[in-house]
Write a protein that holds these residues in place. Sequence first.
Motif, PDB file in Angstrom:
ATOM      1  N   PHE A   4       0.820  -1.211   0.000  1.00 28.87           N
ATOM      2  CA  PHE A   4       0.000   0.000   0.000  1.00 28.87           C
ATOM      3  C   PHE A   4       0.852   1.258   0.000  1.00 28.87           C
ATOM      4  O   PHE A   4       0.531   2.231  -0.668  1.00 28.87           O
ATOM      5  N   VAL A   5       1.942   1.223   0.726  1.00 25.17           N
ATOM      6  CA  VAL A   5       2.822   2.389   0.772  1.00 25.17           C
ATOM      7  C   VAL A   5       3.488   2.600  -0.584  1.00 25.17           C
ATOM      8  O   VAL A   5       3.616   3.734  -1.057  1.00 25.17           O
ATOM      9  N   LEU A   6       3.890   1.520  -1.234  1.00 23.05           N
ATOM     10  CA  LEU A   6       4.489   1.645  -2.561  1.00 23.05           C
ATOM     11  C   LEU A   6       3.500   2.256  -3.547  1.00 23.05           C
ATOM     12  O   LEU A   6       3.857   3.124  -4.349  1.00 23.05           O
ATOM     13  N   ALA A  24       2.911   6.021  -2.971  1.00 20.46           N
ATOM     14  CA  ALA A  24       3.982   6.921  -3.408  1.00 20.46           C
ATOM     15  C   ALA A  24       3.545   7.728  -4.626  1.00 20.46           C
ATOM     16  O   ALA A  24       3.904   8.891  -4.763  1.00 20.46           O
ATOM     17  N   TRP A  25       2.723   7.144  -5.496  1.00 23.71           N
ATOM     18  CA  TRP A  25       2.235   7.866  -6.672  1.00 23.71           C
ATOM     19  C   TRP A  25       1.261   8.971  -6.278  1.00 23.71           C
ATOM     20  O   TRP A  25       1.157   9.977  -6.966  1.00 23.71           O
ATOM     21  N   LEU A  26       0.570   8.803  -5.180  1.00 27.66           N
ATOM     22  CA  LEU A  26      -0.347   9.831  -4.699  1.00 27.66           C
ATOM     23  C   LEU A  26       0.421  10.965  -4.030  1.00 27.66           C
ATOM     24  O   LEU A  26       0.160  12.141  -4.276  1.00 27.66           O
ATOM     25  N   PHE A  27       1.385  10.631  -3.192  1.00 25.30           N
ATOM     26  CA  PHE A  27       2.115  11.635  -2.424  1.00 25.30           C
ATOM     27  C   PHE A  27       3.254  12.286  -3.203  1.00 25.30           C
ATOM     28  O   PHE A  27       3.673  13.400  -2.877  1.00 25.30           O
ATOM     29  N   CYS A  28       3.770  11.607  -4.202  1.00 24.62           N
ATOM     30  CA  CYS A  28       4.855  12.148  -5.027  1.00 24.62           C
ATOM     31  C   CYS A  28       4.466  11.918  -6.494  1.00 24.62           C
ATOM     32  O   CYS A  28       5.023  11.061  -7.163  1.00 24.62           O
ATOM     33  N   PRO A  29       3.484  12.682  -6.966  1.00 25.45           N
ATOM     34  CA  PRO A  29       2.896  12.386  -8.279  1.00 25.45           C
ATOM     35  C   PRO A  29       3.804  12.749  -9.449  1.00 25.45           C
ATOM     36  O   PRO A  29       4.637  13.649  -9.351  1.00 25.45           O
ATOM     37  N   GLU A  30       3.605  12.036 -10.533  1.00 26.74           N
ATOM     38  CA  GLU A  30       4.275  12.378 -11.779  1.00 26.74           C
ATOM     39  C   GLU A  30       3.559  13.597 -12.360  1.00 26.74           C
ATOM     40  O   GLU A  30       2.343  13.736 -12.231  1.00 26.74           O
ATOM     41  N   GLN A  32      -7.437  14.944   7.433  1.00 19.99           N
ATOM     42  CA  GLN A  32      -6.025  14.834   7.820  1.00 19.99           C
ATOM     43  C   GLN A  32      -5.191  14.300   6.672  1.00 19.99           C
ATOM     44  O   GLN A  32      -4.076  14.769   6.418  1.00 19.99           O
ATOM     45  N   LEU A  33      -5.728  13.332   5.937  1.00 20.04           N
ATOM     46  CA  LEU A  33      -5.020  12.799   4.782  1.00 20.04           C
ATOM     47  C   LEU A  33      -4.837  13.894   3.731  1.00 20.04           C
ATOM     48  O   LEU A  33      -3.766  14.016   3.126  1.00 20.04           O
ATOM     49  N   ALA A  34      -5.861  14.695   3.516  1.00 16.37           N
ATOM     50  CA  ALA A  34      -5.766  15.784   2.532  1.00 16.37           C
ATOM     51  C   ALA A  34      -4.668  16.768   2.927  1.00 16.37           C
ATOM     52  O   ALA A  34      -3.900  17.222   2.068  1.00 16.37           O
ATOM     53  N   LEU A  35      -4.576  17.108   4.189  1.00 13.23           N
ATOM     54  CA  LEU A  35      -3.527  18.026   4.638  1.00 13.23           C
ATOM     55  C   LEU A  35      -2.137  17.418   4.444  1.00 13.23           C
ATOM     56  O   LEU A  35      -1.204  18.099   4.006  1.00 13.23           O
ATOM     57  N   ALA A  36      -1.992  16.137   4.763  1.00 14.51           N
ATOM     58  CA  ALA A  36      -0.697  15.469   4.564  1.00 14.51           C
ATOM     59  C   ALA A  36      -0.342  15.446   3.083  1.00 14.51           C
ATOM     60  O   ALA A  36       0.805  15.729   2.701  1.00 14.51           O
ATOM     61  N   LEU A  37      -1.309  15.136   2.245  1.00 14.81           N
ATOM     62  CA  LEU A  37      -1.078  15.108   0.804  1.00 14.81           C
ATOM     63  C   LEU A  37      -0.674  16.490   0.304  1.00 14.81           C
ATOM     64  O   LEU A  37       0.284  16.637  -0.469  1.00 14.81           O
ATOM     65  N   GLY A  38      -1.353  17.517   0.783  1.00 18.65           N
ATOM     66  CA  GLY A  38      -1.031  18.877   0.378  1.00 18.65           C
ATOM     67  C   GLY A  38       0.373  19.286   0.764  1.00 18.65           C
ATOM     68  O   GLY A  38       1.091  19.915  -0.024  1.00 18.65           O
ATOM     69  N   GLU A  39       0.779  18.941   1.966  1.00 21.52           N
ATOM     70  CA  GLU A  39       2.143  19.276   2.396  1.00 21.52           C
ATOM     71  C   GLU A  39       3.175  18.560   1.539  1.00 21.52           C
ATOM     72  O   GLU A  39       4.206  19.134   1.174  1.00 21.52           O
ATOM     73  N   CYS A  40       2.908  17.303   1.217  1.00 18.03           N
ATOM     74  CA  CYS A  40       3.844  16.559   0.370  1.00 18.03           C
ATOM     75  C   CYS A  40       3.925  17.190  -1.012  1.00 18.03           C
ATOM     76  O   CYS A  40       5.027  17.379  -1.548  1.00 18.03           O
ATOM     77  N   TRP A  41       2.793  17.509  -1.600  1.00 16.58           N
ATOM     78  CA  TRP A  41       2.810  18.131  -2.921  1.00 16.58           C
ATOM     79  C   TRP A  41       3.565  19.455  -2.894  1.00 16.58           C
ATOM     80  O   TRP A  41       4.320  19.755  -3.806  1.00 16.58           O
ATOM     81  N   GLN A  42       3.361  20.235  -1.835  1.00 16.13           N
ATOM     82  CA  GLN A  42       4.044  21.525  -1.737  1.00 16.13           C
ATOM     83  C   GLN A  42       5.553  21.331  -1.794  1.00 16.13           C
ATOM     84  O   GLN A  42       6.259  22.010  -2.543  1.00 16.13           O
TER      85      GLN A  42
END
Length: 167
Positions: free
Chosen positions: A43-45, A48-54, A117-127
């Motif tokens: 699941f983490v692998l 990775a595409w969600l949190f570090c998108p192409e 909370q997931l949305a905030l984490a995703l946003g920080e990663c994208w930033q």
Amino acid sequence: MSTSKPAWSERELPAFFKRWRTEWKDEELSPSNYLDYEGGLRFVLAAAWLFCPETVEYRGCVFLKENFSQDVVDNWFTTLGHDRERIEAVVNQVRLWDVFLNASRTDDEQLGEELPQLALALGECWQGVLSARYPDREITVEVGDEEDGSYGPAVTFRTSPAVSDFD
């Protein structure tokens, strides 16, 4: 829709994790332990595409590769009058319930309540990822939610040329 810059400063452990830790009778267990015990590597692998998108660049814009369609983007250019930032924000929007279509919204786990909370984490990663990937652009990531909460949180981003202190 209300929006904000991502800032996940006060993390609260998800309810399912707290129950799991209690079942194991070990309050010292961390979310990392959960991933190990529950075989979360797959699941983490994938995540990775969600949190570090192409991403792809097209017509002076940056788009999520998974959301990108040249025809759709060209139509938005016509509809929005070449407003690149608005076009990016529309095309790059990810609604979390669209990502998790097969997740139950009514289960006992109440995972839908954890989505902000997931949305905030995703946003920080994208930033962080997008700022590193495109240092010549100012990256604006927004995390938002429907006013009535009916469709859950969404994350999007737009770019603009970086402003120099020396201009």
